[in-house]
Design a protein around this motif. Structure first.
Motif, short mmCIF file in Angstrom:
data_model
loop_
_atom_site.label_atom_id
_atom_site.label_comp_id
_atom_site.label_asym_id
_atom_site.label_seq_id
_atom_site.Cartn_x
_atom_site.Cartn_y
_atom_site.Cartn_z
N LEU A 1 32.37 -33.12 -10.25
CA LEU A 1 32.55 -32.96 -9.26
C LEU A 1 31.44 -31.49 -9.73
O LEU A 1 30.25 -30.79 -9.26
N LEU A 2 31.64 -30.46 -10.85
CA LEU A 2 31.30 -29.52 -11.57
C LEU A 2 29.88 -29.86 -12.18
O LEU A 2 29.18 -29.47 -11.73
N LEU A 3 29.96 -31.15 -12.94
CA LEU A 3 28.49 -31.61 -13.52
C LEU A 3 27.47 -31.64 -12.46
O LEU A 3 26.65 -31.55 -12.55
N ILE A 4 28.17 -32.03 -11.42
CA ILE A 4 27.15 -32.47 -10.04
C ILE A 4 27.26 -31.13 -9.77
O ILE A 4 24.87 -31.33 -9.60
N TYR A 5 26.87 -29.92 -9.80
CA TYR A 5 26.81 -29.40 -9.25
C TYR A 5 26.10 -28.11 -10.23
O TYR A 5 24.61 -27.67 -9.80
N LEU A 6 26.21 -28.61 -11.52
CA LEU A 6 25.68 -28.24 -12.40
C LEU A 6 24.41 -29.08 -12.37
O LEU A 6 23.30 -28.33 -13.19
N ILE A 7 24.52 -30.10 -12.56
CA ILE A 7 23.31 -31.19 -12.68
C ILE A 7 21.76 -30.11 -11.73
O ILE A 7 20.70 -30.05 -11.79
N GLY A 8 22.83 -29.78 -10.47
CA GLY A 8 21.66 -29.36 -9.61
C GLY A 8 21.21 -28.14 -9.86
O GLY A 8 19.91 -27.83 -9.35
N ILE A 9 21.94 -26.71 -10.29
CA ILE A 9 21.63 -25.76 -11.03
C ILE A 9 20.16 -25.56 -11.88
O ILE A 9 19.18 -25.53 -11.63
N ALA A 10 20.96 -26.69 -12.54
CA ALA A 10 19.47 -27.03 -13.41
C ALA A 10 18.34 -27.89 -13.23
O ALA A 10 16.81 -27.40 -13.64
#
Length: 629
Positions: free
Chosen positions: A405-414
């Motif tokens: 889930l953290l990775l998903i949010y970080l991908i969105g930010i990136a």
């Protein structure tokens, strides 16, 4: 009864909304940074048989008519036409807060000052002579502590006195030399500098005459914590760690509650279903069981996850840390052509993209503002969270769920950063503006305040389930249930149900886009669910629940998660997650983009390029994943 109309205005971090709550007896939460609140809150209350209309205006550092967000406050004042303005002052920084006061004095509306946080100021050795301040500035001044309701009665009495005596507005006392220059000044740099100098000359005099400072034992708690959490190398990893802990809480604490809610709705579904004879083809039964219960129940099951996310964010903000996230990200934002001001709307976007886009009004540079608006929809709003939780829970082990889930949010930010950089290098070239933000002291989050903020944010999810999603579930059920098959071929119950769905309006829509959806591992059911989610992202779950429920002839009480697990592969699930992350947001977001940019072409452009990006990346994820896994 004619009431007294009173507007509350002050800078961020002065306790304005706390005072509003104390005056009106209600609970309202407002974030402590400019742009977080873009509308006014109004309440009426009686005090000693006198009727008051209180208006809580958005926080602002100044009221410059040339800045979009500050001009909005001036527009609200002109529209609401208050009889009196309460200017809330942070007693720990009198001179800084009084700058806004000098601007309010020029509006021609009677003022009353409320010097808030007296206890905090005194703990720092700062003592303000209210009588002297009132005499020097010509405005009544009340000292108090809003959160303890200290000084509230005195404030009410002063408001009544000011209104009944028709106290005349006070103007800014300029020096004789400045008065002569102001009368003949034109709009140029020297006139602005003159006004600025005069204000700070006046404020310097007030500070020196009305404030007494005593030596106290210094407290190094905030600087000590900042030395770690704002450290050049540790700041970003610690931010990621804090988000990971929140996501871990979302899954660990949310999982048993989800199971309980799913079991509850499964029991309700079976109970309602039993009211009709076995194999009944009743439309009323189908509407209630397959439409309302399956649609809204599937969404409400993830309510604990949404509330837990908001709870974690509320703790971070109440502690004073969330404001520092803007400072942490400022150094990275500047590298992509945005100022630190852009990160504030992006952080708001974790809750909802609509107020996030509205809060871009704090960005003075139009090109930077437009680039930020087009990047915000890539930030994962709370409406996407239930979809992530459902899809992640299907194949991912418990110990890795929070990390994914953290990775998903970080991908969105990136992706948001890349999009912003691209736009700032092409369509919206130009320099950015520096971030100016007041950092509050760290404090232990109050239980009441945190719970209030959590409820204030989370209640919209529940209300949406009872309004938008309920209505959408009925509409989607109708599109999926009609027209009904008139085939005379002997079919099993399951065969009849499948035929009905395939021949329905939604079936035809899903079949039309199925060739494209198959490239990302889905079928017409997933495709129609993504289309339905344009109304609200959570409706993806609602539509899937309806489709699986309508096609089930056994009356099974299997959960949606179990049904999806048995239908799609892991690479397909991953591609669905990516599509949900990168695809176009809800219709309300496009409407606000049009409102804030002034043209539909940007909304249409946003929809087209986000759909293309989401589809392309999702196809790649599925195709590559199918080879590897």
């Amino acid at each position: 009864m004619k009431g007294i109309k009173v507007a509350l205005i002050g800078q961020p971090n002065v306790g304005k909304s706390t005072l509003f709550n104390s005056l009106t007896g209600i609970n309202q939460y407002a974030a402590n940074y400019p742009g977080a609140t873009v509308e006014s809150m109004e309440r009426k209350v009686k005090y000693k048989n006198r009727l008051f209309y209180f208006i809580d205006l958005p926080g602002t550092y100044s009221i410059n008519p040339f800045a979009k967000d500050e001009r909005i406050i001036l527009d609200l004042i002109n529209k609401k036409k208050p009889d009196i303005i309460i200017n809330i002052i942070n007693s720990t920084s009198l001179e800084q807060n009084l700058y806004l006061t000098t601007q309010l004095m020029e509006l021609g509306i009677p003022l009353v000052l409320f010097l808030n946080m007296r206890d905090v100021a005194e703990s720092k050795g700062i003592f303000i002579d209210c009588n002297m301040l009132s005499e020097k500035i010509g405005i009544p001044a009340i000292s108090g502590i809003a959160k303890k309701k200290t000084g509230i009665d005195e404030l009410f009495e002063e408001l009544i006195k000011s209104y009944d005596t028709k106290r005349a507005p006070v103007s800014m006392p300029y020096s004789p030399e400045a008065e002569s220059q102001i009368k003949n000044m034109t709009e140029n740099d020297s006139s602005e500098i003159l006004l600025l100098k005069e204000r700070y000359r006046f404020l310097g005099e007030i500070e020196s005459q009305c404030v007494r400072r005593e030596k106290v034992e210094k407290r190094y708690i905030t600087p000590l914590i900042d030395s770690v959490f704002l450290n050049r190398f540790a700041a970003l990893p610690l931010f990621f760690l804090s988000m990971y802990i929140i996501f871990q809480m979302v899954f660990l604490l949310g999982a048993p509650m989800i199971q309980w809610i799913e079991s509850l709705f499964a029991y309700i579904s079976v109970s309602v279903n039993s009211l009709w004879p076995a194999g009944s083809d009743s439309l009323l039964r189908s509407l209630i069981v397959d439409g309302i219960i399956a649609g809204t129940g599937g969404v409400l099951a993830f309510t604990p996850n949404v509330f837990l996310l908001f709870l974690g964010l509320a703790v971070l903000e109440a502690s004073g840390y969330m404001t520092r996230v803007a400072v942490i990200m400022d150094r990275y934002m500047s590298k992509i052509g945005l100022s630190g001001k852009s990160i504030i709307p992006m952080v708001v976007g974790f809750g909802c993209n609509v107020p996030a886009i509205m809060s871009t009004r704090i960005i003075e540079n139009k090109r930077e503002r437009f680039a930020t608006i087009l990047a915000i929809p890539f930030m994962s709003c709370s409406a996407r969270l239930p979809v992530y939780v459902l899809l992640i829970s299907i194949f991912i082990e418990d110990k890795y769920k929070a990390l994914i889930l953290l990775l998903i949010y970080l991908i969105g930010i990136a992706v948001a950063m890349i999009i912003a950089k691209t736009f700032r290098s092409t369509f919206f070239r130009g320099d950015g503006n520096p971030l100016i933000l007041e950092l509050p002291d760290y404090s232990l989050p109050g239980v009441k305040g945190v719970l209030l903020q959590t409820w204030d944010n989370g209640k919209h999810y529940i209300s949406k389930a009872g309004t938008v999603i309920l209505a959408a579930s009925v509409i989607l059920w109708a599109l999926t249930a009609f027209p009904r098959s008139s085939s005379s071929d002997p079919l099993s119950d399951a065969g009849t149900k499948v035929l009905n769905i395939e021949n329905s309006y939604m079936g035809h829509i899903g079949r039309a886009i199925e060739p494209g959806v198959k490239l990302m591992g889905g079928d017409w059911r997933v495709g129609s669910s993504f289309i339905a989610s344009l109304a609200a992202k959570e409706i993806f779950i609602s539509q899937l629940g309806i489709l699986f429920s309508l096609s089930d002839a056994t009356g099974s009480d299997a959960t949606l998660e179990e049904r999806v697990r048995g239908t799609y592969t892991l690479p397909a699930i991953l591609s669905f997650i990516i599509f949900m992350l990168l695809s176009a947001p809800c219709i309300a977001t496009f409407a606000i983009i049009k409102s804030e940019t002034g043209a539909w072409r940007w909304s249409i452009f946003q929809f087209v390029f986000m759909t293309i990006i989401a589809f392309t990346v999702s196809v790649i994820v599925f195709q590559v994943g199918s080879i590897i896994i």
